[in-house]
Design a protein around this motif. Structure first.
Motif, short mmCIF file in Angstrom:
data_model
loop_
_atom_site.label_atom_id
_atom_site.label_comp_id
_atom_site.label_asym_id
_atom_site.label_seq_id
_atom_site.Cartn_x
_atom_site.Cartn_y
_atom_site.Cartn_z
N HIS A 1 0.70 -1.29 -0.07
CA HIS A 1 0.02 0.09 -0.04
C HIS A 1 0.87 1.27 -0.16
O HIS A 1 0.41 2.29 -0.82
CB HIS A 1 -0.83 0.03 1.19
CG HIS A 1 -1.94 -1.30 1.36
ND1 HIS A 1 -2.40 -1.38 2.34
CD2 HIS A 1 -2.21 -2.14 0.43
CE1 HIS A 1 -2.97 -2.49 2.43
NE2 HIS A 1 -3.01 -3.18 1.09
N HIS B 1 2.37 2.85 -3.34
CA HIS B 1 1.53 3.07 -4.69
C HIS B 1 2.03 4.54 -5.08
O HIS B 1 2.03 4.66 -6.43
CB HIS B 1 0.00 2.90 -4.25
CG HIS B 1 -0.53 1.47 -4.16
ND1 HIS B 1 -1.84 1.36 -3.37
CD2 HIS B 1 0.19 0.34 -4.02
CE1 HIS B 1 -1.80 0.04 -3.38
NE2 HIS B 1 -0.82 -0.38 -3.79
N ILE C 1 -2.53 4.96 1.85
CA ILE C 1 -2.95 5.29 3.04
C ILE C 1 -3.31 6.54 3.79
O ILE C 1 -3.34 6.68 5.03
CB ILE C 1 -1.74 4.31 3.63
CG1 ILE C 1 -0.42 4.76 3.88
CG2 ILE C 1 -1.99 2.79 3.30
CD1 ILE C 1 0.50 4.12 4.80
N ASP D 1 1.01 -1.44 6.28
CA ASP D 1 -0.03 -1.78 5.72
C ASP D 1 -1.21 -0.66 5.70
O ASP D 1 -2.19 -0.53 5.16
CB ASP D 1 -0.55 -2.81 6.63
CG ASP D 1 -1.23 -4.09 5.87
OD1 ASP D 1 -1.50 -4.11 4.65
OD2 ASP D 1 -1.87 -4.96 6.40
N THR E 1 -7.65 -3.18 4.62
CA THR E 1 -7.35 -4.13 3.59
C THR E 1 -8.61 -5.08 3.31
O THR E 1 -8.65 -5.57 2.22
CB THR E 1 -6.26 -5.19 4.27
OG1 THR E 1 -5.15 -4.22 4.71
CG2 THR E 1 -6.03 -6.19 3.41
#
Length: 354
Positions: free
Chosen positions: A76, A79, A101, A175, A182
Motif C-alpha cells: 500500500h 503506490h 494510506i 499496511d 485491507t
C-alpha cells in the motif's frame, strides 16, 4: 472497436498479481508484456509461469519497456511512488486498492495523472457483481426511492499466519491499517457508491484475536452520515470463526430493501433479500455444504472474473476516450471513511469528512 493491442506491465509479483495477469490475458485487445518485482527471481518465475516475454527489477525499467498501462500490485504505501513515476512516463495506471494510506498521497496521485493526461483506475472489482450492478440500477431508475439507510457487515476469518507470514502485514507503516484498510474497504466502497458522499463518521476499533501479532485493528464499528442525509453502519472483523461473509444492505424511501451477501469470501455477491410492496424475496444465505474459512489463494482466484470485468472496462475506457467506471477520485471516498474511523477511535469524537 480499436485494433490497438494494449501492452500491460504488472508491477509487483505478489499474490494479487495472478488476478491481474489472468484477467489481462483473458481480454481481447490487451496483453501482459512485462512484469516487475524487486525480487528478480520472483519476477522471472512469474514471467516464465505465464509466458510473459520480459521481467524487470525496477519500475523505471518496466516503464521504459514500451508498456501502455501498468497494474500496481505493490504494498500500500508504495503506490504513490509507482503511480507518480508512471504518470511522468505517460503510462496509464490501474492501482490495487487502497489507492493510498493517506488522503494527501491519494490526491497527489490523482493530480499527477490528470496533469499527465493518463487515466488512473483503482481496483474495486466487487462493483462488477451482477447483484451490485442491479442494486445501483434500481437506485438510478428510482425503484428504491431515495436511499436513506445502509449497512455494511464484514465477518471474516484470518489465521494468525496470515499476518506473521508477511512481515509488512498488520503494521501501520506498511499496511496502513487492519481490517478496514485491507478487507472492509471493498464493502465501504460499495456503500459510498450507493449512498453518495460521506460527510461524517464516528467509530471504535480494537484487536480481539490478532493483537499479539499486529499493530492495527482486527475489528471495528462505525456510523456514517452522508451528504444526502442517509445514514449507515459499518461492522468489520477478521476475528470471526467461522467466517460469515460480507453483507451490504440498502433501504430506500419507497420501503424497498436490497441485501447482497458475499459468502464464502471471494464468491459472487448474491442478492439474498429483495423486498418491495409488502413482499419479500429471499435466497439461502449460508448453504450448509460450503466451507466458510476460505484461504487467500481461493478467495483471490474466485475474484478473477471481476478483476477481468473491471480491467476490460479500463481498456474500453481508453479505446473510447472516457474515464473508467472507477477512477482515482472514486477510490478516495472509502479511504476517507476508514481514515475517519481511525481518527474517531483515537479521539472518541465524531470526525467531519468535508
Amino acid at each position: 472497436m480499436s485494433d490497438k493491442i494494449w501492452k500491460v506491465g504488472i508491477i509487483g509479483c505478489g499474490a494479487i498479481s495472478r488476478n491481474h495477469i489472468e484477467a489481462v490475458q483473458a481480454i481481447p485487445g490487451a496483453e501482459v508484456s512485462a512484469v516487475c518485482d524487486v525480487d528478480g527471481a520472483k519476477a522471472s518465475e512469474t514471467a516464465a509461469k505465464y509466458g510473459i516475454s520480459s521481467s524487470f527489477t525496477s519500475v523505471d525499467e518496466i516503464l521504459a519497456s514500451g508498456v501502455d498501462i501498468v497494474a500496481v500490485c505493490t504494498p500500500h504505501p508504495t503506490h504513490e511512488t509507482v503511480v507518480l513515476a508512471a504518470a511522468a512516463a505517460g503510462v496509464h495506471v490501474l492501482c490495487e486498492k487502497p489507492i493510498a494510506i493517506e488522503l494527501d498521497s491519494a490526491q497527489r496521485m490523482i493530480d499527477a495523472c490528470d496533469t499527465a493526461g493518463v487515466q488512473l483506475g483503482v481496483l474495486f472489482q466487487r462493483r462488477f457483481w451482477p447483484a451490485a450492478q442491479k442494486m445501483k440500477k434500481e437506485l438510478v431508475d428510482g425503484s428504491l426511492g431515495q436511499p436513506i439507510m445502509g449497512q455494511c457487515t464484514v465477518a471474516l476469518y484470518r489465521e494468525h499466519s496470515y499476518y506473521t507470514a508477511t512481515p509488512w502485514r498488520g503494521t501501520w507503516a506498511a499496511d496502513g491499517g487492519g481490517v478496514l484498510m485491507t478487507q472492509a474497504i471493498h464493502y465501504i466502497d460499495l456503500l459510498c457508491w450507493l449512498l453518495g458522499e460521506p460527510v461524517e463518521v464516528f467509530g471504535y476499533t480494537n484487536s480481539f484475536k490478532h493483537g499479539d501479532n499486529i499493530e492495527v485493528e482486527d475489528s471495528a464499528v462505525a456510523t456514517v452520515r452522508f451528504e444526502s442525509g442517509a445514514l449507515a453502519t459499518i461492522s468489520a472483523t477478521t476475528a470471526a470463526e467461522p467466517a460469515l461473509g460480507a453483507q451490504v444492505q440498502l433501504m430506500g424511501t419507497k420501503g424497498a430493501t436490497m441485501t447482497i451477501l458475499e459468502f464464502p469470501e471471494g464468491t459472487d455477491g448474491r442478492l439474498i433479500v429483495r423486498s418491495e410492496n409488502n413482499t419479500v424475496e429471499t435466497t439461502p444465505s449460508h448453504p450448509a455444504d460450503l466451507y466458510p474459512n476460505a484461504d487467500l489463494s481461493t478467495i483471490n482466484g474466485a475474484l478473477i472474473p471481476y478483476h477481468t470485468a473491471q480491467i476490460a472496462d479500463f481498456i474500453d475506457a481508453l479505446n473510447e476516450d472516457r474515464p473508467p467506471l472507477i477512477t482515482g477520485c472514486d477510490a478516495t471516498r472509502a479511504l476517507k471513511v476508514l481514515l475517519g474511523v481511525y481518527e474517531s477511535a483515537a479521539t472518541h469524537q465524531p470526525v467531519s469528512l468535508i
